[in-house]
Design a protein around this motif. Structure first.
Motif, short mmCIF file in Angstrom:
data_model
loop_
_atom_site.label_atom_id
_atom_site.label_comp_id
_atom_site.label_asym_id
_atom_site.label_seq_id
_atom_site.Cartn_x
_atom_site.Cartn_y
_atom_site.Cartn_z
N ALA A 1 7.88 7.29 71.63
CA ALA A 1 8.31 5.99 71.10
C ALA A 1 9.83 5.84 71.07
CB ALA A 1 7.74 5.80 69.69
N PHE A 2 10.55 6.96 71.30
CA PHE A 2 12.01 6.97 71.13
C PHE A 2 12.73 7.06 72.48
CE2 PHE A 2 10.39 8.32 67.08
CZ PHE A 2 11.28 7.82 66.14
N LEU B 1 18.00 -7.31 60.55
CA LEU B 1 16.90 -7.38 59.57
C LEU B 1 15.55 -7.31 60.29
CD1 LEU B 1 18.20 -10.03 57.02
CD2 LEU B 1 18.33 -7.55 56.90
N ALA B 2 15.47 -7.94 61.45
CA ALA B 2 14.22 -7.84 62.23
C ALA B 2 13.97 -6.37 62.58
CB ALA B 2 14.31 -8.68 63.50
N GLY B 3 15.05 -5.65 62.89
CA GLY B 3 14.94 -4.23 63.20
C GLY B 3 14.52 -3.41 61.98
N VAL B 4 14.99 -3.82 60.81
CA VAL B 4 14.62 -3.11 59.57
C VAL B 4 13.10 -3.20 59.36
CG1 VAL B 4 14.74 -3.23 57.04
CG2 VAL B 4 16.83 -3.37 58.39
N THR B 5 12.57 -4.39 59.52
CA THR B 5 11.12 -4.56 59.33
C THR B 5 10.35 -3.69 60.32
OG1 THR B 5 11.52 -6.80 58.58
CG2 THR B 5 9.25 -6.27 59.24
N ALA B 6 10.80 -3.71 61.57
CA ALA B 6 10.12 -2.90 62.59
C ALA B 6 10.22 -1.41 62.25
CB ALA B 6 10.71 -3.19 63.96
N ALA B 7 11.36 -1.01 61.73
CA ALA B 7 11.55 0.42 61.39
C ALA B 7 10.61 0.83 60.26
CB ALA B 7 13.01 0.67 60.99
N GLU C 1 11.72 2.37 70.34
CA GLU C 1 11.81 1.19 71.22
C GLU C 1 11.42 -0.09 70.47
OE1 GLU C 1 12.24 1.95 74.90
OE2 GLU C 1 13.05 -0.07 74.64
N VAL C 2 10.38 -0.02 69.62
CA VAL C 2 9.94 -1.25 68.93
C VAL C 2 11.05 -1.83 68.05
CG1 VAL C 2 7.41 -0.94 68.90
CG2 VAL C 2 8.82 0.17 67.12
#
Ligand SMILES: Cc1ncc(COP(=O)(O)O)c(C=O)c1O
Length: 393
Positions: free
Chosen positions: A18-19, A270-276, A39-40
């Motif tokens: 995934a990385f 912030l979109a990345g935070v949710t995905a993380a 990646e996500v």
């Protein structure tokens, strides 16, 4: 996906796929400085940049998207630290920045005679903001020490008085991996009516975090340590946030938590935070902890067999972050020689400067070996082999 949907098995080889940053030629032990990003998460950041978002609110779909993005990220961080109300979460550029902001705000009510407790085990971001704020307010700073050999925190009780306004303490040392009894510290601090500000930046990358169980009034973390982008956040009961009057612009919202957030938020991050957080939930932080625990035992066992290597600290409860030195070699030199052998293990005090000095390691610190969710046993073996060779040179 929620925490209850977490996978039943932990296949580190699958996780590594995934990385995009996983490099077979470089064994990475630099996670405590910032983890690799799946990646996500990168996709979520890029997707938000492509979505044409301008500002929150208004009659358009992109305005609603900006709103939803902020609320989702708050909800995600709240879950990650064991809370449910998105209003509990304040975002800032980094943990350091939000902590300086919080220190400025909370210290508005401090004055001469008031006292603040900071710990020498902490990263400087949970020391200096309080020291600076205390000095400005004329308040007294009391220093909580630790055992330089074990890296266990001293008892906070002798430092507490009825004038103690705040105790700042780390949930995990980014230098030695110590996980102090934060709940115990908090219980004593609460007996004298002090607030407890917990630095969970290092801990949140390794185990499930529960603000309530830790007894924290405010708890700070940084998503880039657990698969996310570079941001900081602080979580607290919205009722506590409601009582604070941070510096803010006149036209900006006075709602909680908006009143603490200066300027326009970085929607893409912030979109990345949710995905993380969703990635962490998918794999399960308890499963990450179990994986890292097994590797840590292997690492400590192997380190104990290498002559000329000193492991600093032996805390009873710890994260998989280990500080070492090789007799007769500067930490920076060891780090360089490891890098030449395909092993990334940085050297320094990692801004835990007080801790490094208190442990007798000066400003040079040591070589930090940080295990992460994506570390393999093979990589630990590569590190041990490389360190053995460096120590034998
Ligand atoms: C334990 C700890 N606290 C705080 C910080 C500071 O975080 P930020 O870079 O978000 O300011 C770090 C960063 O390394 C850390 O390891």
């Amino acid at each position: 996906m929620t925490a209850t949907d977490a996978r039943t098995s932990y296949d580190v080889r699958e996780l590594r796929r995934a990385f995009p940053g996983v490099d077979p030629d470089l064994a990475r032990f630099d996670g405590p400085g910032g983890s690799l990003v799946p990646e996500v998460v990168a996709d979520a950041v890029a997707g938000m940049l492509r979505a044409g978002v301008c500002q929150r609110g208004g009659p358009t779909a992109v305005g609603r998207l900006a709103d939803d993005t902020v609320l989702a990220a708050r909800a995600a961080i709240a879950r990650h630290v064991g809370l449910s109300d998105p209003r509990s979460v304040v975002f800032g550029r980094s943990m350091t920045a939000v902590t300086f902001d919080m220190a400025r705000t909370l210290s508005r009510e401090w004055g001469p005679g008031d006292e603040v407790v900071v710990s020498r085990l902490d990263h400087d971001s949970n020391i200096r903001p309080w020291v600076v704020a205390a000095e400005r307010a004329g308040a007294t700073v009391r220093w909580l020490g630790f055992d330089p050999v074990t890296a266990e925190l001293d008892d906070v009780r002798p430092l507490l008085t009825d004038r103690t306004r705040l105790v700042a303490v780390t949930a995990a040392s980014n230098l030695f991996g110590t996980r102090p009894d934060v709940a115990g510290v908090a219980a004593k601090a609460h007996e004298v009516g002090a607030l407890v500000y917990v630095d969970a930046v290092h801990l949140a990358a390794h185990v499930p975090v529960d603000l309530g169980a830790l007894g924290a009034d405010l708890l700070a973390c940084s998503p880039y340590k657990f698969f996310g982008p570079h941001l900081g956040a602080v979580a607290a009961d919205p009722a506590l946030l409601e009582r604070q009057r941070p510096d803010k612009l006149l036209p900006s919202s006075d709602a909680v938590p908006e009143r603490f957030e200066l300027g326009t938020l970085p929607y893409e991050l912030l979109a990345g935070v949710t995905a993380a957080v969703e990635f962490a939930e998918d794999w399960g932080m308890a499963a990450v902890a179990a994986h890292e625990r097994a590797l840590l035992d292997h690492l400590l066992d192997g380190l104990g067999r290498i002559g000329r290597v000193t492991v600093h600290g032996r805390p009873a409860r710890r994260t998989p972050t280990v500080l070492v030195n090789v007799d007769g070699l500067e930490p920076g030199v060891v780090s360089e020689r490891l890098a030449a052998r395909g092993v990334a293990a940085p050297a320094g005090s990692f801004y835990a400067l007080e801790a490094s000095r208190h442990a007798g390691l000066g400003d040079a610190g040591g070589v930090r070996i940080g295990l992460a969710a994506y570390t393999t046993a093979d990589e630990v073996d590569r590190l041990l082999t490389a360190l053995d060779a460096v120590a034998g040179e």
